[in-house]
Write a protein that holds these residues in place. Structure first.
Motif, PDB file in Angstrom:
ATOM      1  N   LEU A  42       0.828  -1.198   0.000  1.00 57.00           N
ATOM      2  CA  LEU A  42       0.000   0.000   0.000  1.00 57.00           C
ATOM      3  C   LEU A  42       0.874   1.264   0.000  1.00 57.00           C
ATOM      4  N   THR A  43       1.956   1.236   0.754  1.00 58.11           N
ATOM      5  CA  THR A  43       2.894   2.356   0.771  1.00 58.11           C
ATOM      6  C   THR A  43       3.568   2.515  -0.587  1.00 58.11           C
ATOM      7  N   ALA A  44       3.894   1.398  -1.237  1.00 57.61           N
ATOM      8  CA  ALA A  44       4.492   1.448  -2.576  1.00 57.61           C
ATOM      9  C   ALA A  44       3.536   2.097  -3.573  1.00 57.61           C
ATOM     10  N   LEU A  45       2.242   1.845  -3.434  1.00 62.40           N
ATOM     11  CA  LEU A  45       1.262   2.492  -4.298  1.00 62.40           C
ATOM     12  C   LEU A  45       1.313   4.009  -4.106  1.00 62.40           C
ATOM     13  N   CYS A  46       1.329   4.454  -2.862  1.00 62.61           N
ATOM     14  CA  CYS A  46       1.394   5.894  -2.579  1.00 62.61           C
ATOM     15  C   CYS A  46       2.674   6.503  -3.143  1.00 62.61           C
ATOM     16  N   ALA A  47       3.786   5.804  -2.984  1.00 64.62           N
ATOM     17  CA  ALA A  47       5.062   6.312  -3.489  1.00 64.62           C
ATOM     18  C   ALA A  47       5.079   6.360  -5.008  1.00 64.62           C
ATOM     19  N   CYS A  48       4.601   5.306  -5.655  1.00 66.60           N
ATOM     20  CA  CYS A  48       4.606   5.222  -7.113  1.00 66.60           C
ATOM     21  C   CYS A  48       3.800   6.358  -7.734  1.00 66.60           C
ATOM     22  N   THR A  49       2.586   6.569  -7.245  1.00 63.64           N
ATOM     23  CA  THR A  49       1.759   7.620  -7.817  1.00 63.64           C
ATOM     24  C   THR A  49       2.283   9.005  -7.450  1.00 63.64           C
ATOM     25  N   SER A  50       2.888   9.157  -6.274  1.00 67.61           N
ATOM     26  CA  SER A  50       3.480  10.440  -5.888  1.00 67.61           C
ATOM     27  C   SER A  50       4.599  10.841  -6.838  1.00 67.61           C
ATOM     28  N   VAL A  51       5.456   9.890  -7.164  1.00 67.33           N
ATOM     29  CA  VAL A  51       6.563  10.156  -8.097  1.00 67.33           C
ATOM     30  C   VAL A  51       6.010  10.641  -9.439  1.00 67.33           C
ATOM     31  N   ASP A  52       4.978   9.952  -9.935  1.00 64.96           N
ATOM     32  CA  ASP A  52       4.360  10.354 -11.200  1.00 64.96           C
ATOM     33  C   ASP A  52       3.785  11.763 -11.118  1.00 64.96           C
ATOM     34  N   VAL A  53       2.992  12.016 -10.088  1.00 67.27           N
ATOM     35  CA  VAL A  53       2.290  13.289  -9.969  1.00 67.27           C
ATOM     36  C   VAL A  53       3.274  14.446  -9.848  1.00 67.27           C
ATOM     37  N   VAL A  54       4.289  14.300  -9.023  1.00 67.33           N
ATOM     38  CA  VAL A  54       5.280  15.373  -8.885  1.00 67.33           C
ATOM     39  C   VAL A  54       5.977  15.635 -10.223  1.00 67.33           C
ATOM     40  N   SER A  55       6.402  14.586 -10.897  1.00 68.17           N
ATOM     41  CA  SER A  55       7.088  14.734 -12.177  1.00 68.17           C
ATOM     42  C   SER A  55       6.204  15.431 -13.218  1.00 68.17           C
ATOM     43  N   ILE A  56       4.954  15.007 -13.321  1.00 72.45           N
ATOM     44  CA  ILE A  56       4.050  15.589 -14.320  1.00 72.45           C
ATOM     45  C   ILE A  56       3.714  17.038 -13.975  1.00 72.45           C
ATOM     46  N   LEU A  57       3.431  17.321 -12.705  1.00 76.06           N
ATOM     47  CA  LEU A  57       3.130  18.703 -12.316  1.00 76.06           C
ATOM     48  C   LEU A  57       4.318  19.620 -12.574  1.00 76.06           C
ATOM     49  N   GLN A  58       5.536  19.132 -12.319  1.00 79.41           N
ATOM     50  CA  GLN A  58       6.725  19.933 -12.604  1.00 79.41           C
ATOM     51  C   GLN A  58       6.849  20.205 -14.104  1.00 79.41           C
ATOM     52  N   LYS A  59       6.607  19.188 -14.925  1.00 83.40           N
ATOM     53  CA  LYS A  59       6.671  19.374 -16.381  1.00 83.40           C
ATOM     54  C   LYS A  59       5.612  20.352 -16.863  1.00 83.40           C
ATOM     55  N   LYS A  60       4.453  20.368 -16.208  1.00 81.89           N
ATOM     56  CA  LYS A  60       3.376  21.295 -16.569  1.00 81.89           C
ATOM     57  C   LYS A  60       3.613  22.680 -15.971  1.00 81.89           C
ATOM     58  N   ARG A  61       4.656  22.801 -15.168  1.00 85.76           N
ATOM     59  CA  ARG A  61       4.998  24.060 -14.482  1.00 85.76           C
ATOM     60  C   ARG A  61       3.867  24.549 -13.578  1.00 85.76           C
ATOM     61  N   GLU A  62       3.219  23.588 -12.942  1.00 87.23           N
ATOM     62  CA  GLU A  62       2.161  23.919 -11.992  1.00 87.23           C
ATOM     63  C   GLU A  62       2.798  24.348 -10.670  1.00 87.23           C
ATOM     64  N   PRO A  63       2.280  25.417 -10.044  1.00 86.58           N
ATOM     65  CA  PRO A  63       2.900  25.950  -8.822  1.00 86.58           C
ATOM     66  C   PRO A  63       2.466  25.215  -7.549  1.00 86.58           C
ATOM     67  N   PHE A  64       2.722  23.906  -7.491  1.00 84.86           N
ATOM     68  CA  PHE A  64       2.367  23.171  -6.268  1.00 84.86           C
ATOM     69  C   PHE A  64       3.495  23.346  -5.255  1.00 84.86           C
ATOM     70  N   THR A  65       3.128  23.316  -3.989  1.00 83.18           N
ATOM     71  CA  THR A  65       4.115  23.495  -2.914  1.00 83.18           C
ATOM     72  C   THR A  65       4.230  22.269  -2.023  1.00 83.18           C
ATOM     73  N   SER A  66       3.247  21.372  -2.114  1.00 84.26           N
ATOM     74  CA  SER A  66       3.298  20.157  -1.301  1.00 84.26           C
ATOM     75  C   SER A  66       2.397  19.096  -1.917  1.00 84.26           C
ATOM     76  N   LEU A  67       2.705  17.857  -1.590  1.00 88.25           N
ATOM     77  CA  LEU A  67       1.861  16.736  -2.006  1.00 88.25           C
ATOM     78  C   LEU A  67       1.987  15.631  -0.975  1.00 88.25           C
ATOM     79  N   VAL A  68       0.856  15.179  -0.478  1.00 90.91           N
ATOM     80  CA  VAL A  68       0.799  14.013   0.396  1.00 90.91           C
ATOM     81  C   VAL A  68      -0.248  13.080  -0.192  1.00 90.91           C
ATOM     82  N   VAL A  69       0.138  11.830  -0.414  1.00 91.78           N
ATOM     83  CA  VAL A  69      -0.803  10.828  -0.911  1.00 91.78           C
ATOM     84  C   VAL A  69      -0.974   9.785   0.188  1.00 91.78           C
ATOM     85  N   SER A  70      -2.215   9.551   0.585  1.00 94.59           N
ATOM     86  CA  SER A  70      -2.492   8.534   1.598  1.00 94.59           C
ATOM     87  C   SER A  70      -3.476   7.527   1.016  1.00 94.59           C
TER      88      SER A  70
END
Length: 138
Positions: A42-70
């Motif tokens: 379950l933790t691996a699922l949270c980590a896997c999707t977090s890595v994707d989301v951070v990478s994609i948001l950075q590529k889109k230049r979205e101004p996110f400041t934090s991300l927590v996936v539970s």
């Protein structure tokens, strides 16, 4: 990819990855010295999707400041106790576009996250997005 697990004593196990990392597992119901194997999945699922989301948001230049996936998961009552339902909650901070975040989470779930693709074979995965700082429009 190569991994191994060595029984240490009682309910204690050490998992080793090909890269030399160690994960301590505890099969005791209290899990006092490490996660159970299913908690690790379950933790691996949270980590896997977090890595994707951070990478994609950075590529889109979205101004996110934090991300927590539970995640909260319900397991089958009888062995094998596979996950039947998983609720993933994404808590994102910053002035992120709602459309960008929704598209990003969908890309992770439907295309990039290998752990999600494996788990959806047995579990319904529900997604919730919470915007901590208020999202911008579309």
């Amino acid at each position: 990819m190569i991994a191994s697990v060595e029984w240490k004593e009682g309910t204690q196990y050490d998992g080793r990855t090909e890269g030399g990392n160690i994960i301590h597992f505890d099969a005791d119901p209290a899990h006092t010295t490490g996660p159970s194997p299913m908690e690790a999945v379950l933790t691996a699922l949270c980590a896997c999707t977090s890595v994707d989301v951070v990478s994609i948001l950075q590529k889109k230049r979205e101004p996110f400041t934090s991300l927590v996936v539970s995640a909260e998961a319900e397991q089958s009552s009888a062995p094998p106790r596979v996950f039947r339902h998983i609720r993933l909650v994404y808590r994102v901070g910053g002035a992120v576009s709602k459309k960008a975040m929704e598209d990003t989470v969908a890309l992770s779930k439907d295309k990039y996250c290998s752990v999600s693709k494996m788990l959806e074979k047995s579990a319904q995965i529900e997604v919730v997005i919470e915007y901590l700082d208020g999202a911008t429009g579309e």
